[in-house]
Design an enzyme around this catalytic site. Structure first.
Site, short mmCIF file in Angstrom:
data_model
loop_
_atom_site.label_atom_id
_atom_site.label_comp_id
_atom_site.label_asym_id
_atom_site.label_seq_id
_atom_site.Cartn_x
_atom_site.Cartn_y
_atom_site.Cartn_z
N ASP A 21 -6.44 3.87 -2.31
CA ASP A 21 -8.02 4.28 -2.54
C ASP A 21 -9.09 3.40 -3.27
O ASP A 21 -10.08 3.45 -2.36
CB ASP A 21 -7.64 5.27 -3.48
CG ASP A 21 -7.06 5.13 -4.76
OD1 ASP A 21 -6.72 4.09 -4.50
OD2 ASP A 21 -8.41 5.42 -5.77
N SER A 80 26.63 -14.31 17.14
CA SER A 80 26.60 -15.96 16.25
C SER A 80 27.71 -16.37 15.39
O SER A 80 27.66 -16.37 14.10
CB SER A 80 25.56 -16.21 14.95
OG SER A 80 24.10 -14.82 15.73
N LYS A 102 3.89 3.19 -11.21
CA LYS A 102 5.69 4.05 -11.34
C LYS A 102 5.20 5.48 -11.24
O LYS A 102 5.51 6.62 -11.00
CB LYS A 102 6.58 3.46 -11.28
CG LYS A 102 6.69 2.54 -10.50
CD LYS A 102 7.81 1.38 -11.19
CE LYS A 102 7.71 0.56 -12.42
NZ LYS A 102 6.45 -0.48 -12.64
#
Lengths: 293, 596
Positions: free
Chosen positions: B146, B535, B18
């Site tokens: 990579d 549903s 990150k």
């Protein structure tokens, strides 16, 4: 909502949380642009009043104009103005300008030490008497449990990790690795006796935001920030011996804002003129862990 | 044009890159302060460490030493379109509370997954926390490509695996992007190493995040922060101060404060240095003077009289909690809850279910909630507090938990723990009590129309075409059989009567209740009413039955029922024409359509 409004509203919210939740509250006013914007926001949050004392740590090496400015607005805005100092170090000339210690050591003595002992009430606090405009020793020596400070996340690395409400232990230490969670506009407002909380309403503001806001709100600034015809001005204010002026033609608030947006300072860090940062490996972390603002 | 501003958080498992991604992005877009890159390179040289882009962000000394991000850092970043604050959140499980801190400041998220390691525990846990915090705009960056030779297969399999997980949280990411933060692939520039990727770069995807619309469309809510009476310099104003969470208010508005129920009228909206302002809206920190002086205090929620729904007031609340405390959360121990500006003590009354936030597996509800667990539970507050349900108004449904001075958890309010049905029942009773009785009886209306009102609910799995059947049936009833029939579409309802309800979840109780109330009106007018629902479950039907006074027929479209519903009729979904004829017959046989 325009970004400056978002910032302003968030800051006001933080001020009001602090005032409501943190017992004995004070605000640090360094006379610089950030804490002066902070003062302006406090007046907005409380509809023209500032319902807590303003504390200034006087190193007695500040540029003289800063002190004049402080006392002028203390009277004009009816502020509960207090200053503290490290009387012993000053008396013994144990300072960097006197050649007896390093810059970092000097900062520690005249700022960090003076601040922590003034906040705790162990060292004398000088309070303005609005009847005669003079400073007198304050009889109130109660420790402050909430301290509002104008630090910004974009200033340097360790400040970018700060919380809006940042707890400090008895020794003023900042436990960086174990900070409280802070989410959904809920802050750490509960704390054990003997500890205190630093409150940072300006955390999300950038240097440019500050100047744009000063321009929009027409906030009076100390004139050291402006070029007076000799091509130099201060970008960041501190003690005379450790703060260098910068080459700049900017003579007005809008010229400064423009210079930050697109001009020569668009890509240069604000504190590049502060010598003590470089001694600390490029950051203020060592000083800040021990209680530096 | 003025630039937009946006906060974006970077989350994901530890070591998935990150900080490197942000550092590289800053470097590649010339967003670093002059000299910063050189300074960090120099520091690395001095300490004989290989240079890493992450060092640009991991400014704390401990972090550089350990090579991980401990706390959340912010950096500022500009594109043509926007000013960004990029929040770098730690990926280590130990620092989940810091991740929550960082993420809650953001409106969008970039979730990083290491292509080499694949989806890991905190990839999932962070995904879950984003959904809990209410962050729905997500881009998934599959990093270190990579290291896997830019394999499209690796990319696709991670995309599929993680997509399935996010789907369980009702999150659909805006994009999956193959990147190598180290090399710089697909960050600022499209990479030649991934010719198979036709989508966005990270930079493009950030600019594509839509801005959060202001919350001015919702009803007005302002938690009262304080009531000021500063008497210095002859100021005699009594000002109710706070930050508006949602909605808009103007001077003259009648207001009610919850939980006290006290009411007054807004006199002025106060401001400094200017005198008074015309209106106040979501996000503004404001203050009001009131016409009638009432005694209210911090903790109450200010609302506009007559706006619906009003907040709930209760001392028994069903909530979803995430626990961050080192010590487990215990039943029957006192904690503090902070919701809006209210702060009061509460106990954990009942743990309904505990879930592992990293794999969504439920564990048996024990007697405590452990660190980093998520639980659905019932809490009991010391006094009734005012709140909203998360499906109605998220801001005033969020709370934090304080244990011994520390914030150790957070949560959202799911329901007032009074039984839902009995609550609806109570409202229906009052409604019936207040109902304006017509001079025309149900029977005489039925006689005139040659039909008895009935509600036909066409339900089934999401992908079966119930709408077509509903429309064909309506056409047949009106045009062929000359009846008064009406098809009430869900869209017609959702964006009209229910337009103030924000939730994506169309089975939420309040929506069903309202839907049933609208249906009830049309049925009272004598219609044969056709509706569709995906549903339908038994509990939904129960609510409808509580609200609706006339008969309901449920028709399941599809080969087998996939919910707990006991449908009246099951029909296959392939032949529309036959189904229409069959349902018309049913209406005749059950006596809803009289013979002419």
């Amino acid at each position: 909502m325009p970004h400056l409004d978002t910032l302003e509203n968030k800051s006001i919210h933080i001020f009001r949380e602090a005032y409501s939740q943190l017992g004995n509250l004070c605000m640090l006013w360094s006379i610089g642009k950030d804490s002066t914007v902070l003062l302006w926001l406090a007046r907005k949050a409380f509809f023209g009043h500032v319902p807590f004392p303003l504390v200034h740590i006087d190193t007695h090496h500040k540029i003289p104009e800063m002190i004049e400015y402080r006392d002028k607005y203390a009277v004009k805005w009816n502020l509960d103005m207090i200053y503290g100092e490290n009387a012993e170090a000053l008396a013994n000339k144990n300072t960097y300008p006197d050649g007896k210690c390093t810059r970092i050591e000097c900062c520690r003595l005249l700022k960090t030490e003076a601040l922590s002992h003034t906040l705790s009430g162990e060292w004398p606090r000088w309070r303005i008497n609005h009847a005669n405009g003079k400073y007198e020793i304050d009889s109130n020596t109660e420790p402050y449990t909430g301290v509002i400070v104008g630090v910004r996340a974009d200033e340097e690395g360790s400040r970018s990790k700060e919380r809006y409400f940042s707890p400090r232990n008895r020794n003023n230490d900042w436990d960086v690795g174990n900070q409280p969670p802070e989410f959904w506009n809920q802050y750490k407002t509960d704390f054990a006796k003997g500890t205190h909380v630093r409150v940072h309403p300006l955390l999300d503001w950038t240097e440019l935001n500050i100047w744009e806001y000063i321009e929009r709100e027409n906030i009076p600034m100390v004139s050291l920030y402006f070029n007076k015809g000799n091509g130099v001005r201060y970008r960041s204010l501190g003690c005379g011996p450790c703060t260098n002026s910068v080459q700049s033609e900017a003579a007005t608030v809008s010229e400064i804002a423009e210079e930050l947006r697109t001009g020569k300072f668009a890509n240069i860090a604000e504190r590049s003129g502060r010598a003590q940062d470089k001694e600390d490996g490029g950051g203020l972390e060592t000083l800040r862990r021990e209680g530096y603002m | 044009m003025k630039k937009e501003d946006m906060n974006i958080v970077i989350v994901g498992h530890v070591d998935h890159g990150k900080s490197t991604l942000i550092g590289r992005l800053l470097a590649d877009t010339n967003s670093l302060p002059q000299g910063k890159l050189e300074q960090v390179r120099e520091t690395c040289r001095k300490n004989s460490k290989p240079f890493e882009y992450a060092f640009l962000l991991d400014a704390l000394k401990d972090e550089q030493a350990q090579g991980i991000t401990i706390d959340t850092a912010r950096c500022f970043f500009k594109t043509e379109k926007r000013n960004y604050i990029i929040i770098d959140a730690p990926g280590h499980i130990e620092f989940l509370k810091n991740m929550v801190t960082g993420a809650s400041r953001a409106e969008a998220a970039l979730l990083v997954i290491d292509a080499n390691e694949g989806v890991r525990e905190n990839s999932r846990r962070h995904g879950y926390m984003l959904s809990m915090l209410g962050i729905k705009k997500i881009v998934v960056a599959i990093n270190k490509l990579d290291l896997v030779n830019y394999s499209e297969n690796v990319f696709n399999s991670i995309k599929e695996e993680y997509g399935k997980f996010l789907a369980q949280l009702s999150i659909t990411p805006m994009a999956y992007i193959p990147v190598s933060a180290f090399v710089g692939d697909n960050l600022a520039l499209k990479s030649e190493n991934t010719p198979w990727h036709n989508g966005l770069t990270i930079l493009e995807s950030m600019n594509a995040f839509p801005c959060e619309p202001p919350l001015t469309q919702q009803v007005f809510r302002m938690p009262v922060q304080d009531v000021y009476k500063f008497t210095k310099n002859g100021d005699d104003r009594r000002i109710v101060a706070g930050t508006v969470e949602t909605g808009v208010i103007k001077p003259g508005c009648s207001v009610v404060f919850y939980p006290s129920g006290k009411s007054s009228k807004v006199k002025n909206i106060e401001s400094f240095p200017q005198k008074a302002i015309e209106s106040a809206f979501a996000g503004q920190a404001v203050g009001f003077t009131l016409d009638e002086q009432i005694y209210i205090k911090r903790g109450e929620i200010m609302t506009i009289d007559g706006e619906t729904p009003p907040p709930y007031v209760s001392a028994k609340i069903k909530v979803n909690i995430f626990w961050l405390g080192k010590q487990s959360m215990q039943k029957n121990k006192k904690y503090l809850i902070k919701l809006g500006t209210e702060k009061t003590s509460f106990v954990l009354d009942e743990i309904l279910s505990v879930m592992n936030s990293s794999d969504l597996s439920a564990s048996a509800a024990g007697s405590c909630i452990k660190c980093n667990e998520v639980a659905e539970c019932i809490i009991r507050t010391d006094k009734p507090i005012a709140f909203d349900l998360t499906e109605n108004i998220a801001n005033t449904s969020r709370f934090v938990i304080v244990d011994k001075y520390e914030i150790t958890g957070g949560g959202i309010v799911l329901a007032d723990a009074r039984d839902e049905e009995s609550d609806i029942q109570k409202r229906v009773m009052l409604r019936n009590y207040k109902w304006e009785q017509s001079e025309i009886s149900m029977e005489s209306r039925a006689e005139r129309y040659s039909q008895k009102p009935v509600l036909l609910v066409l339900t089934g799995e999401r992908d079966t075409d119930k709408k077509l059947l509903a429309k064909e049936l309506e056409k047949s009833l009106v045009e062929k059989n000359g009846r008064f029939a009406y098809y009430l579409g869900i869209g017609t309802f959702l964006y009209g009567v229910a337009s103030d309800i924000k939730s994506q979840d169309d089975t939420s109780t309040e929506k069903i209740r309202r839907f049933a109330e609208v249906a009830n009106l049309m049925l009272d007018a004598g219609m044969i009413l056709i509706v569709t629902a995906s549903s339908l479950a038994n509990k939904d039907l129960k609510i409808m039955k509580t609200v609706i006074s006339t008969d309901i027929e449920t028709i399941w479209v599809g080969s087998e029922i996939t919910t707990d519903l006991e449908a009246d009729v099951v029909i296959s979904d392939d032949v529309c024409e036959e189904n229409v004829a069959m349902l018309v017959d049913l209406l005749k046989n059950k006596g809803y359509m009289f013979k002419f």
